[in-house]
Design a protein around this motif. Structure first.
Motif, PDB file in Angstrom:
ATOM      1  N   ASP A 228       0.830  -1.207   0.000  1.00 31.96           N
ATOM      2  CA  ASP A 228       0.000   0.000   0.000  1.00 31.96           C
ATOM      3  C   ASP A 228       0.867   1.262   0.000  1.00 31.96           C
ATOM      4  O   ASP A 228       2.022   1.240   0.408  1.00 31.96           O
ATOM      5  CB  ASP A 228      -0.917   0.046   1.234  1.00 31.96           C
ATOM      6  CG  ASP A 228      -1.841  -1.159   1.313  1.00 31.96           C
ATOM      7  OD1 ASP A 228      -2.074  -1.787   0.267  1.00 31.96           O
ATOM      8  OD2 ASP A 228      -2.311  -1.466   2.422  1.00 31.96           O
ATOM      9  N   VAL A 229       0.246   2.346  -0.462  1.00 30.62           N
ATOM     10  CA  VAL A 229       0.840   3.678  -0.338  1.00 30.62           C
ATOM     11  C   VAL A 229      -0.122   4.525   0.484  1.00 30.62           C
ATOM     12  O   VAL A 229      -1.331   4.506   0.235  1.00 30.62           O
ATOM     13  CB  VAL A 229       1.057   4.332  -1.722  1.00 30.62           C
ATOM     14  CG1 VAL A 229       1.608   5.750  -1.566  1.00 30.62           C
ATOM     15  CG2 VAL A 229       2.011   3.492  -2.562  1.00 30.62           C
ATOM     16  N   ASN A 241      -3.391  11.189  -7.174  1.00 35.21           N
ATOM     17  CA  ASN A 241      -3.830  10.376  -8.291  1.00 35.21           C
ATOM     18  C   ASN A 241      -2.789   9.294  -8.548  1.00 35.21           C
ATOM     19  O   ASN A 241      -1.691   9.324  -8.004  1.00 35.21           O
ATOM     20  CB  ASN A 241      -4.023  11.226  -9.550  1.00 35.21           C
ATOM     21  CG  ASN A 241      -5.073  10.634 -10.477  1.00 35.21           C
ATOM     22  OD1 ASN A 241      -5.373   9.442 -10.401  1.00 35.21           O
ATOM     23  ND2 ASN A 241      -5.640  11.460 -11.339  1.00 35.21           N
ATOM     24  N   SER A 242      -3.159   8.351  -9.400  1.00 38.12           N
ATOM     25  CA  SER A 242      -2.252   7.280  -9.769  1.00 38.12           C
ATOM     26  C   SER A 242      -1.474   7.659 -11.021  1.00 38.12           C
ATOM     27  O   SER A 242      -2.017   8.280 -11.932  1.00 38.12           O
ATOM     28  CB  SER A 242      -3.031   5.981 -10.018  1.00 38.12           C
ATOM     29  OG  SER A 242      -2.240   5.032 -10.686  1.00 38.12           O
ATOM     30  N   GLU A 243      -0.207   7.257 -11.070  1.00 35.67           N
ATOM     31  CA  GLU A 243       0.611   7.519 -12.260  1.00 35.67           C
ATOM     32  C   GLU A 243      -0.052   6.919 -13.494  1.00 35.67           C
ATOM     33  O   GLU A 243      -0.161   7.564 -14.531  1.00 35.67           O
ATOM     34  CB  GLU A 243       2.000   6.891 -12.076  1.00 35.67           C
ATOM     35  CG  GLU A 243       2.847   7.561 -11.027  1.00 35.67           C
ATOM     36  CD  GLU A 243       3.733   8.648 -11.616  1.00 35.67           C
ATOM     37  OE1 GLU A 243       3.414   9.141 -12.714  1.00 35.67           O
ATOM     38  OE2 GLU A 243       4.733   9.009 -10.968  1.00 35.67           O
ATOM     39  N   LYS A 244      -0.501   5.685 -13.378  1.00 36.43           N
ATOM     40  CA  LYS A 244      -1.064   4.982 -14.529  1.00 36.43           C
ATOM     41  C   LYS A 244      -2.422   5.522 -14.919  1.00 36.43           C
ATOM     42  O   LYS A 244      -2.780   5.571 -16.086  1.00 36.43           O
ATOM     43  CB  LYS A 244      -1.151   3.486 -14.226  1.00 36.43           C
ATOM     44  CG  LYS A 244       0.214   2.834 -14.032  1.00 36.43           C
ATOM     45  CD  LYS A 244       0.077   1.352 -13.753  1.00 36.43           C
ATOM     46  CE  LYS A 244       1.451   0.711 -13.576  1.00 36.43           C
ATOM     47  NZ  LYS A 244       1.364  -0.738 -13.281  1.00 36.43           N
ATOM     48  N   LEU A 245      -3.216   5.923 -13.927  1.00 36.65           N
ATOM     49  CA  LEU A 245      -4.562   6.409 -14.221  1.00 36.65           C
ATOM     50  C   LEU A 245      -4.560   7.863 -14.665  1.00 36.65           C
ATOM     51  O   LEU A 245      -5.533   8.348 -15.223  1.00 36.65           O
ATOM     52  CB  LEU A 245      -5.453   6.260 -12.983  1.00 36.65           C
ATOM     53  CG  LEU A 245      -5.675   4.833 -12.479  1.00 36.65           C
ATOM     54  CD1 LEU A 245      -6.539   4.849 -11.220  1.00 36.65           C
ATOM     55  CD2 LEU A 245      -6.350   3.976 -13.545  1.00 36.65           C
ATOM     56  N   LEU A 262      -5.339   8.845   2.730  1.00 40.75           N
ATOM     57  CA  LEU A 262      -5.700   8.008   1.585  1.00 40.75           C
ATOM     58  C   LEU A 262      -4.780   6.796   1.568  1.00 40.75           C
ATOM     59  O   LEU A 262      -3.571   6.905   1.818  1.00 40.75           O
ATOM     60  CB  LEU A 262      -5.553   8.796   0.281  1.00 40.75           C
ATOM     61  CG  LEU A 262      -5.821   8.030  -1.020  1.00 40.75           C
ATOM     62  CD1 LEU A 262      -6.575   8.900  -2.006  1.00 40.75           C
ATOM     63  CD2 LEU A 262      -4.512   7.540  -1.648  1.00 40.75           C
ATOM     64  N   ARG A 263      -5.367   5.653   1.292  1.00 38.68           N
ATOM     65  CA  ARG A 263      -4.590   4.418   1.127  1.00 38.68           C
ATOM     66  C   ARG A 263      -4.775   3.922  -0.308  1.00 38.68           C
ATOM     67  O   ARG A 263      -5.889   3.674  -0.750  1.00 38.68           O
ATOM     68  CB  ARG A 263      -5.024   3.357   2.127  1.00 38.68           C
ATOM     69  CG  ARG A 263      -4.206   2.061   2.017  1.00 38.68           C
ATOM     70  CD  ARG A 263      -4.610   1.046   3.072  1.00 38.68           C
ATOM     71  NE  ARG A 263      -4.180   1.454   4.409  1.00 38.68           N
ATOM     72  CZ  ARG A 263      -5.002   1.818   5.376  1.00 38.68           C
ATOM     73  NH1 ARG A 263      -6.321   1.867   5.160  1.00 38.68           N
ATOM     74  NH2 ARG A 263      -4.542   2.165   6.568  1.00 38.68           N
ATOM     75  N   PHE A 271      -8.217   3.284  -4.701  1.00 39.63           N
ATOM     76  CA  PHE A 271      -8.042   4.267  -3.637  1.00 39.63           C
ATOM     77  C   PHE A 271      -9.030   4.018  -2.503  1.00 39.63           C
ATOM     78  O   PHE A 271     -10.169   3.608  -2.736  1.00 39.63           O
ATOM     79  CB  PHE A 271      -8.278   5.683  -4.166  1.00 39.63           C
ATOM     80  CG  PHE A 271      -7.249   6.150  -5.148  1.00 39.63           C
ATOM     81  CD1 PHE A 271      -6.041   6.665  -4.712  1.00 39.63           C
ATOM     82  CD2 PHE A 271      -7.484   6.074  -6.509  1.00 39.63           C
ATOM     83  CE1 PHE A 271      -5.089   7.107  -5.609  1.00 39.63           C
ATOM     84  CE2 PHE A 271      -6.533   6.517  -7.417  1.00 39.63           C
ATOM     85  CZ  PHE A 271      -5.332   7.027  -6.968  1.00 39.63           C
ATOM     86  N   ASN A 272      -8.592   4.283  -1.292  1.00 37.92           N
ATOM     87  CA  ASN A 272      -9.466   4.210  -0.133  1.00 37.92           C
ATOM     88  C   ASN A 272      -9.269   5.487   0.679  1.00 37.92           C
ATOM     89  O   ASN A 272      -8.265   5.648   1.368  1.00 37.92           O
ATOM     90  CB  ASN A 272      -9.143   2.974   0.714  1.00 37.92           C
ATOM     91  CG  ASN A 272      -9.986   2.887   1.964  1.00 37.92           C
ATOM     92  OD1 ASN A 272     -11.057   3.503   2.045  1.00 37.92           O
ATOM     93  ND2 ASN A 272      -9.520   2.144   2.947  1.00 37.92           N
TER      94      ASN A 272
END
Length: 370
Positions: A228-229, A241-245, A262-263, A271-272
């Protein structure tokens, strides 16, 4: 002949020289074959003695009773070991035939295979994500700070922002920020205090997550070997945000406000958002001093303010205690990077007060309060 009639144990036959000669050379001078036919009840003992003699590989030389005993003991140990191995094989077969054992074994094998696959395909790939991201930036002259110590290390960036880098973590950043953006790259955990600049937003790339801020304080936990991050906001506002998204999805940026977190689940790229960190045991238990301490001071001795800073940033501050003994300050240092905090304190003290930083060592120069 009468003597052998008293033989009741295998050892008795093995100790008889004429019996050994008959077994090895087939020279039946002593009439063992005839005796065996006359005593059929002893035939089994004779056969077992023969097998023991072969197992011992006894040489043709004459043997003493001690040598025979030693050979018997050695052979007996070998036979016992084989018998134990045979019994163990039978137990394993019995266990394997048990339905419950096969289920447990299947679960264990599946678990071991899962751990192997995770470590060799997921973790190894993620271990190189930081290096891949840095290598693909195209930026020349990036500096890299690696914290191999057991204490946090303070890093001051060219824009005045400060980063508290935790052990087993590393940060890549330019010597001087240029262009319209400020970008750094993190592997591990760090607490950021960003200087405000609305014209040059600040980006932290940590594994697959990008955190965007203008000026705020927040913590990112993104170790390469963890699944997790986590992003936790102390003051201000951040967008995650996500790099890929980021470029190929309709996924919107997640906005986080103070005391929100955020997790990011790396495996399925989800994302959570956590609006109340007190309800998340994992995050609430990992909150560090710098995220808990207040930097609002009302008529507080300067020495106490320095102690608070030492506790928050794991630094050591050397200051003229006698000259600043009676100095009290009323000031707000929240949402300020460490260098800015020190500037404000020195300016408030006056008398040309200043500071220097060398790693985690801070020195205050002052002749006393105004």
């Amino acid at each position: 002949m009468k003597k052998r009639n008293q033989y009741r144990e295998i050892e008795d036959f093995l100790a008889d020289e004429s019996f050994r000669l008959w077994m090895k050379s087939k020279n039946d001078i002593a009439g063992w074959e005839e005796w065996t036919l006359e005593h059929p009840k002893r035939a089994k003992l004779v056969q077992e003695a023969r097998l023991w003699l072969l197992a011992m590989k006894v040489p043709e030389d004459n043997l003493s009773q001690e040598q025979v005993d030693a050979a018997l003991q050695n052979t007996w140990m070998k036979i016992e070991q084989k018998e134990q191995d045979r019994k163990m094989e039978q137990k394993i077969i019995q266990l394997w035939n048990a339905t419950w054992f096969r289920k447990v074994a299947a679960i264990l094998v599946f678990g071991l295979l899962s751990v192997y696959a995770y470590n060799n395909y997921f973790v190894d790939d993620k271990n190189s994500y930081y290096e891949q991201t840095v290598a693909n930036t195209g930026e020349d002259g990036l500096l890299e700070q690696i914290n191999n110590s057991n204490k946090p290390q303070i890093i001051t960036l060219s824009d005045g922002s400060s980063v508290l880098l935790q052990p087993k973590s590393k940060l890549s950043y330019p010597k001087v920020f240029t262009g319209n953006e400020r970008k750094v790259y993190l592997s591990g955990e760090a607490f950021f205090e960003i200087s405000k600049n609305t014209e040059k937003p600040f980006f932290v790339h940590a594994n697959e997550v990008v955190t965007k801020v203008v000026g705020t304080s927040f913590r990112i936990k993104a170790y390469a070997d963890q699944s997790d991050v986590e992003v936790l906001v102390r003051t201000g506002k951040v967008k995650v945000n996500s790099e890929k998204l980021n470029s190929k999805s309709t996924q919107k940026e997640i906005v986080l406000l103070p005391n929100q977190a955020l997790r990011f689940i790396r495996k399925n790229q989800t994302f959570n958002k956590i609006t109340d960190i007190t309800l998340d045991k994992s995050i609430s238990s990992s909150v560090r001093s710098i995220e808990q301490l207040s930097f609002e001071f009302t008529d507080i001795p300067v020495s106490q303010i320095f102690k608070t800073i030492e506790q928050a940033y794991s630094v050591e501050i050397d200051f003229p205690k006698q000259e600043l003994l009676k100095c009290h300050l009323t000031t707000s240092l929240n949402d300020q990077p460490l260098p800015e905090k020190l500037k404000i304190i020195c300016k408030s003290i006056g008398n040309n007060s200043s500071y220097t930083m060398n790693g985690n060592q801070i020195t205050i120069l002052s002749k006393g309060c105004n």
